[in-house]
Scaffold this motif. Structure first.
Motif, mmCIF file in Angstrom:
data_model
loop_
_atom_site.group_PDB
_atom_site.id
_atom_site.type_symbol
_atom_site.label_atom_id
_atom_site.label_comp_id
_atom_site.label_asym_id
_atom_site.label_seq_id
_atom_site.Cartn_x
_atom_site.Cartn_y
_atom_site.Cartn_z
ATOM 1 N N MET A 203 0.845 -1.203 0.000
ATOM 2 C CA MET A 203 0.000 0.000 0.000
ATOM 3 C C MET A 203 0.871 1.241 0.000
ATOM 4 N N ASN A 204 1.753 1.314 -0.981
ATOM 5 C CA ASN A 204 2.683 2.434 -1.108
ATOM 6 C C ASN A 204 3.197 2.446 -2.544
ATOM 7 N N HIS A 205 4.172 3.275 -2.820
ATOM 8 C CA HIS A 205 4.781 3.312 -4.142
ATOM 9 C C HIS A 205 6.290 3.103 -4.006
ATOM 10 N N SER A 206 6.654 2.119 -3.238
ATOM 11 C CA SER A 206 8.049 1.778 -3.004
ATOM 12 C C SER A 206 8.612 1.009 -4.194
ATOM 13 N N PRO A 207 9.932 0.791 -4.234
ATOM 14 C CA PRO A 207 10.519 -0.028 -5.302
ATOM 15 C C PRO A 207 9.890 -1.427 -5.376
ATOM 16 N N LYS A 208 9.535 -1.990 -4.222
ATOM 17 C CA LYS A 208 8.880 -3.302 -4.221
ATOM 18 C C LYS A 208 7.546 -3.236 -4.954
ATOM 19 N N PHE A 209 6.812 -2.146 -4.715
ATOM 20 C CA PHE A 209 5.517 -1.982 -5.378
ATOM 21 C C PHE A 209 5.696 -1.966 -6.888
ATOM 22 N N TRP A 210 6.615 -1.143 -7.386
ATOM 23 C CA TRP A 210 6.803 -1.026 -8.837
ATOM 24 C C TRP A 210 7.338 -2.320 -9.432
ATOM 25 N N ALA A 211 8.058 -3.096 -8.648
ATOM 26 C CA ALA A 211 8.521 -4.406 -9.133
ATOM 27 C C ALA A 211 7.333 -5.331 -9.371
ATOM 28 N N HIS A 212 6.324 -5.242 -8.502
ATOM 29 C CA HIS A 212 5.108 -6.043 -8.683
ATOM 30 C C HIS A 212 4.375 -5.602 -9.955
ATOM 31 N N VAL A 213 4.298 -4.298 -10.160
ATOM 32 C CA VAL A 213 3.632 -3.789 -11.364
ATOM 33 C C VAL A 213 4.358 -4.290 -12.612
ATOM 34 N N ALA A 214 5.693 -4.258 -12.580
ATOM 35 C CA ALA A 214 6.489 -4.679 -13.729
ATOM 36 C C ALA A 214 6.308 -6.155 -14.047
ATOM 37 N N ARG A 215 6.019 -6.964 -13.040
ATOM 38 C CA ARG A 215 5.763 -8.389 -13.299
ATOM 39 C C ARG A 215 4.522 -8.563 -14.172
ATOM 40 N N CYS A 216 3.578 -7.673 -14.006
ATOM 41 C CA CYS A 216 2.316 -7.753 -14.755
ATOM 42 C C CYS A 216 2.383 -6.997 -16.077
ATOM 43 N N VAL A 217 2.971 -5.818 -16.035
ATOM 44 C CA VAL A 217 3.052 -4.961 -17.228
ATOM 45 C C VAL A 217 4.481 -4.427 -17.328
ATOM 46 N N PRO A 218 5.347 -5.139 -18.029
ATOM 47 C CA PRO A 218 6.759 -4.734 -18.100
ATOM 48 C C PRO A 218 6.977 -3.307 -18.598
ATOM 49 N N ASP A 219 6.146 -2.845 -19.537
ATOM 50 C CA ASP A 219 6.333 -1.482 -20.065
ATOM 51 C C ASP A 219 5.401 -0.485 -19.390
ATOM 52 N N TRP A 220 5.195 -0.632 -18.091
ATOM 53 C CA TRP A 220 4.257 0.212 -17.351
ATOM 54 C C TRP A 220 4.622 1.692 -17.437
ATOM 55 N N LYS A 221 5.897 2.024 -17.552
ATOM 56 C CA LYS A 221 6.284 3.431 -17.622
ATOM 57 C C LYS A 221 5.712 4.093 -18.872
ATOM 58 N N ARG A 222 5.707 3.354 -19.972
ATOM 59 C CA ARG A 222 5.159 3.889 -21.215
ATOM 60 C C ARG A 222 3.656 4.121 -21.086
ATOM 61 N N GLN A 223 2.964 3.191 -20.449
ATOM 62 C CA GLN A 223 1.512 3.317 -20.281
ATOM 63 C C GLN A 223 1.177 4.457 -19.312
ATOM 64 N N ARG A 224 1.959 4.589 -18.269
ATOM 65 C CA ARG A 224 1.748 5.693 -17.331
ATOM 66 C C ARG A 224 1.974 7.033 -18.019
ATOM 67 N N ALA A 225 2.987 7.097 -18.869
ATOM 68 C CA ALA A 225 3.273 8.333 -19.599
ATOM 69 C C ALA A 225 2.108 8.688 -20.527
ATOM 70 N N TRP A 226 1.532 7.682 -21.180
ATOM 71 C CA TRP A 226 0.390 7.942 -22.066
ATOM 72 C C TRP A 226 -0.766 8.517 -21.262
ATOM 73 N N LEU A 227 -1.023 7.944 -20.096
ATOM 74 C CA LEU A 227 -2.151 8.396 -19.287
ATOM 75 C C LEU A 227 -1.931 9.816 -18.782
ATOM 76 N N ARG A 228 -0.718 10.134 -18.417
ATOM 77 C CA ARG A 228 -0.416 11.486 -17.957
ATOM 78 C C ARG A 228 -0.578 12.501 -19.082
ATOM 79 N N ALA A 229 -0.222 12.093 -20.305
ATOM 80 C CA ALA A 229 -0.298 13.011 -21.443
ATOM 81 C C ALA A 229 -1.718 13.140 -21.993
ATOM 82 N N ASN A 230 -2.509 12.091 -21.864
ATOM 83 C CA ASN A 230 -3.822 12.064 -22.517
ATOM 84 C C ASN A 230 -5.007 11.944 -21.562
ATOM 85 N N GLY A 231 -4.721 11.877 -20.270
ATOM 86 C CA GLY A 231 -5.799 11.712 -19.299
ATOM 87 C C GLY A 231 -6.839 12.819 -19.328
ATOM 88 N N ALA A 232 -6.402 14.041 -19.586
ATOM 89 C CA ALA A 232 -7.344 15.166 -19.637
ATOM 90 C C ALA A 232 -8.364 14.974 -20.758
#
Length: 239
Positions: A203-232
């Motif tokens: 329940m945080n955004h620690s390195p362990k948390f992002w490692a879990h995300v990467a197990r599911c979606v390896p290119d999560w940074k790209r998807q997060r960037a898209w959402l930040r750019a196009n979320g509005a």
């Protein structure tokens, strides 16, 4: 002047434009927060307590030029009306009230055609209902897949029309998402689903948390960037 939760004030920017600021009190907020409401075309000043609304007003006034600039650069509003082009799973889709039967149906084409038969006056409501249903189905599949990958269990899934976050996870394992994710590319929806599943472990955004995300979606940074750019743009569609 004293303001209360839910009230608004109007500020004048250096360029002469007028900016509306709405006040919200959120006990979970740890500090004063200033964000944009893309659909209402106004700013929202969030205060942790009622007593700090005065500070939130001053905070917004100091940043009125920033607010005005951001509002002017927001994407155009997109309504769910007849012949309007909207986004569905990241691809253009044209809305129509014409069609046979009573159920909404997606037809192939370029662009695709979302047929939602019925009263044209209630078309926006029925389009929203269809999108919410599709979002719930896609998110449920994604959450089941990612929770299996991480070896975690969730207690439930719901879709809402949230404005400040794309997903959330409660301490009892209930996951909530914005139905507007159905308008984003599927990989973006997958990223948000993985993000909340990872919170079932951390329940945080620690390195362990992002490692879990990467197990599911390896290119999560790209998807997060898209959402930040196009979320509005997603927030500017519909009501």
């Amino acid at each position: 002047m004293a303001y209360n939760n839910g009230q608004t004030m109007t500020l004048k920017a250096p360029n002469g434009s007028r900016v509306v600021v709405r006040f919200e009190v959120n006990s979970k907020a740890r500090r004063l927060i200033l964000r944009l409401d893309e659909r209402r075309r106004e700013a929202v000043a969030v205060a942790p307590t009622n007593r700090q609304i005065k500070d939130a007003a001053a905070f917004a006034a100091e940043r009125v030029e920033w607010i005005s600039t951001r509002l002017q650069h927001l994407p155009d509003l997109v309504s769910f009306e007849e012949s309007e082009i909207i986004s569905f799973r990241g691809e253009p889709c044209q809305v129509t009230a014409n069609g046979e039967g009573r159920l909404a149906k997606m037809w192939p084409g370029d662009p695709k055609l979302l047929s939602v038969p019925g009263d044209p006056e209630t078309l926006p409501l029925r389009v929203t209902r269809y999108l919410k249903k599709q979002a719930k189905a896609d998110l449920t599949r994604a959450v089941k897949r990612h929770s299996a990958t991480l070896g975690v269990e969730f207690s439930g899934i719901s879709v809402k029309d949230t404005r400040s976050r794309w997903g959330s996870c409660t301490s009892d394992g209930h996951l909530s998402f914005s139905w507007r994710l159905i308008m984003a590319p599927p990989k973006v929806l997958e990223y948000v689903a993985a993000h909340e599943c990872a919170h079932l472990l951390e329940m945080n955004h620690s390195p362990k948390f992002w490692a879990h995300v990467a197990r599911c979606v390896p290119d999560w940074k790209r998807q997060r960037a898209w959402l930040r750019a196009n979320g509005a743009g997603l927030q500017s569609a519909g009501e």
